[in-house]
Design a protein around this motif. Structure first.
Motif, PDB file in Angstrom:
ATOM      1  N   TYR A   8       0.849  -1.189   0.000  1.00 30.81           N
ATOM      2  CA  TYR A   8       0.000   0.000   0.000  1.00 30.81           C
ATOM      3  C   TYR A   8       0.888   1.244   0.000  1.00 30.81           C
ATOM      4  O   TYR A   8       1.519   1.552   1.014  1.00 30.81           O
ATOM      5  CB  TYR A   8      -0.901   0.002   1.244  1.00 30.81           C
ATOM      6  CG  TYR A   8      -1.784  -1.215   1.321  1.00 30.81           C
ATOM      7  CD1 TYR A   8      -3.086  -1.169   0.853  1.00 30.81           C
ATOM      8  CD2 TYR A   8      -1.310  -2.423   1.842  1.00 30.81           C
ATOM      9  CE1 TYR A   8      -3.905  -2.287   0.920  1.00 30.81           C
ATOM     10  CE2 TYR A   8      -2.120  -3.544   1.906  1.00 30.81           C
ATOM     11  CZ  TYR A   8      -3.414  -3.472   1.445  1.00 30.81           C
ATOM     12  OH  TYR A   8      -4.221  -4.581   1.500  1.00 30.81           O
ATOM     13  N   PRO A   9       0.960   1.961  -1.111  1.00 35.83           N
ATOM     14  CA  PRO A   9       1.825   3.138  -1.170  1.00 35.83           C
ATOM     15  C   PRO A   9       1.285   4.290  -0.329  1.00 35.83           C
ATOM     16  O   PRO A   9       0.083   4.421  -0.113  1.00 35.83           O
ATOM     17  CB  PRO A   9       1.844   3.513  -2.652  1.00 35.83           C
ATOM     18  CG  PRO A   9       0.786   2.724  -3.312  1.00 35.83           C
ATOM     19  CD  PRO A   9       0.322   1.667  -2.376  1.00 35.83           C
ATOM     20  N   PHE A  10       2.232   5.121   0.160  1.00 34.33           N
ATOM     21  CA  PHE A  10       1.875   6.387   0.797  1.00 34.33           C
ATOM     22  C   PHE A  10       2.770   7.470   0.244  1.00 34.33           C
ATOM     23  O   PHE A  10       3.812   7.193  -0.357  1.00 34.33           O
ATOM     24  CB  PHE A  10       1.922   6.317   2.328  1.00 34.33           C
ATOM     25  CG  PHE A  10       3.236   5.904   2.952  1.00 34.33           C
ATOM     26  CD1 PHE A  10       4.293   6.799   3.061  1.00 34.33           C
ATOM     27  CD2 PHE A  10       3.402   4.632   3.464  1.00 34.33           C
ATOM     28  CE1 PHE A  10       5.488   6.424   3.669  1.00 34.33           C
ATOM     29  CE2 PHE A  10       4.591   4.242   4.074  1.00 34.33           C
ATOM     30  CZ  PHE A  10       5.635   5.148   4.179  1.00 34.33           C
ATOM     31  N   PHE A  11       2.340   8.726   0.405  1.00 32.44           N
ATOM     32  CA  PHE A  11       3.132   9.841  -0.126  1.00 32.44           C
ATOM     33  C   PHE A  11       2.835  11.102   0.671  1.00 32.44           C
ATOM     34  O   PHE A  11       1.854  11.181   1.410  1.00 32.44           O
ATOM     35  CB  PHE A  11       2.835  10.061  -1.619  1.00 32.44           C
ATOM     36  CG  PHE A  11       1.397  10.403  -1.915  1.00 32.44           C
ATOM     37  CD1 PHE A  11       0.999  11.724  -2.017  1.00 32.44           C
ATOM     38  CD2 PHE A  11       0.458   9.401  -2.081  1.00 32.44           C
ATOM     39  CE1 PHE A  11      -0.334  12.041  -2.279  1.00 32.44           C
ATOM     40  CE2 PHE A  11      -0.869   9.705  -2.354  1.00 32.44           C
ATOM     41  CZ  PHE A  11      -1.269  11.032  -2.444  1.00 32.44           C
ATOM     42  N   GLY A  12       3.725  12.079   0.492  1.00 30.52           N
ATOM     43  CA  GLY A  12       3.543  13.385   1.111  1.00 30.52           C
ATOM     44  C   GLY A  12       2.984  14.352   0.090  1.00 30.52           C
ATOM     45  O   GLY A  12       3.619  14.595  -0.937  1.00 30.52           O
ATOM     46  N   GLU A  13       1.825  14.860   0.356  1.00 32.43           N
ATOM     47  CA  GLU A  13       1.159  15.762  -0.592  1.00 32.43           C
ATOM     48  C   GLU A  13       1.993  17.014  -0.877  1.00 32.43           C
ATOM     49  O   GLU A  13       1.984  17.526  -1.979  1.00 32.43           O
ATOM     50  CB  GLU A  13      -0.210  16.159  -0.024  1.00 32.43           C
ATOM     51  CG  GLU A  13      -0.962  17.125  -0.876  1.00 32.43           C
ATOM     52  CD  GLU A  13      -2.103  16.479  -1.635  1.00 32.43           C
ATOM     53  OE1 GLU A  13      -2.742  17.207  -2.404  1.00 32.43           O
ATOM     54  OE2 GLU A  13      -2.349  15.277  -1.465  1.00 32.43           O
ATOM     55  N   PHE A  14       2.737  17.488   0.111  1.00 37.07           N
ATOM     56  CA  PHE A  14       3.519  18.711  -0.074  1.00 37.07           C
ATOM     57  C   PHE A  14       4.906  18.468  -0.661  1.00 37.07           C
ATOM     58  O   PHE A  14       5.591  19.410  -1.048  1.00 37.07           O
ATOM     59  CB  PHE A  14       3.623  19.487   1.240  1.00 37.07           C
ATOM     60  CG  PHE A  14       2.270  19.877   1.813  1.00 37.07           C
ATOM     61  CD1 PHE A  14       1.267  20.370   0.986  1.00 37.07           C
ATOM     62  CD2 PHE A  14       2.008  19.737   3.150  1.00 37.07           C
ATOM     63  CE1 PHE A  14       0.029  20.727   1.496  1.00 37.07           C
ATOM     64  CE2 PHE A  14       0.769  20.093   3.674  1.00 37.07           C
ATOM     65  CZ  PHE A  14      -0.218  20.585   2.847  1.00 37.07           C
ATOM     66  N   HIS A  15       5.346  17.210  -0.715  1.00 33.64           N
ATOM     67  CA  HIS A  15       6.628  16.822  -1.335  1.00 33.64           C
ATOM     68  C   HIS A  15       6.410  15.543  -2.148  1.00 33.64           C
ATOM     69  O   HIS A  15       7.042  14.509  -1.885  1.00 33.64           O
ATOM     70  CB  HIS A  15       7.702  16.587  -0.267  1.00 33.64           C
ATOM     71  CG  HIS A  15       7.985  17.781   0.582  1.00 33.64           C
ATOM     72  ND1 HIS A  15       7.387  17.991   1.803  1.00 33.64           N
ATOM     73  CD2 HIS A  15       8.779  18.849   0.354  1.00 33.64           C
ATOM     74  CE1 HIS A  15       7.816  19.133   2.305  1.00 33.64           C
ATOM     75  NE2 HIS A  15       8.662  19.676   1.453  1.00 33.64           N
TER      76      HIS A  15
END
Length: 112
Positions: A94-101
């Motif tokens: 399950y991927p995750f990410f930082g919306e601001f980076h």
């Protein structure tokens, strides 16, 4: 004290304590947002088990930790630590990410 009142009091106390005990036993995973990245980038979580994510933001500005499956967003100001609870995940990635980076703050949960 009468036995019926004692039983009622014990039952009421158990109702109050049980959620706290379950909350304390939940697996917790720490993530740090710093320099536009997440550390660690890969987090192994137990499949089919609720878990807590604790995010500490050491960036100069805010960060938003986001997953699309399941959909979750956690906005954290600089110097702040926040937590969120994830539902049980089936085995998988399950991927995750930082919306601001979005180019550098990436990672994944691996449920096993």
């Amino acid at each position: 004290m009468n036995p019926a009142r004692l039983s009622a009091a014990a039952f009421a106390a158990a109702l109050l304590v049980a959620p706290l005990a379950a909350h304390a036993e939940m697996p917790t995973f720490e993530v740090v947002a710093e320099n536009g990245r997440f550390t660690p980038e890969t987090i192994e979580v137990p499949a089919d088990t609720r878990f807590r994510l604790r995010l500490t933001n050491r960036n100069a500005g805010p960060e938003e930790f986001e997953t699309t499956r399941p959909f979750k967003e956690l906005v954290v100001g600089p110097g702040v630590t926040r937590t969120t609870i994830y539902p049980p995940l089936k085995a998988g990635t399950y991927p995750f990410f930082g919306e601001f980076h979005p180019d550098t703050a990436k990672g994944q949960f691996i449920a096993r």
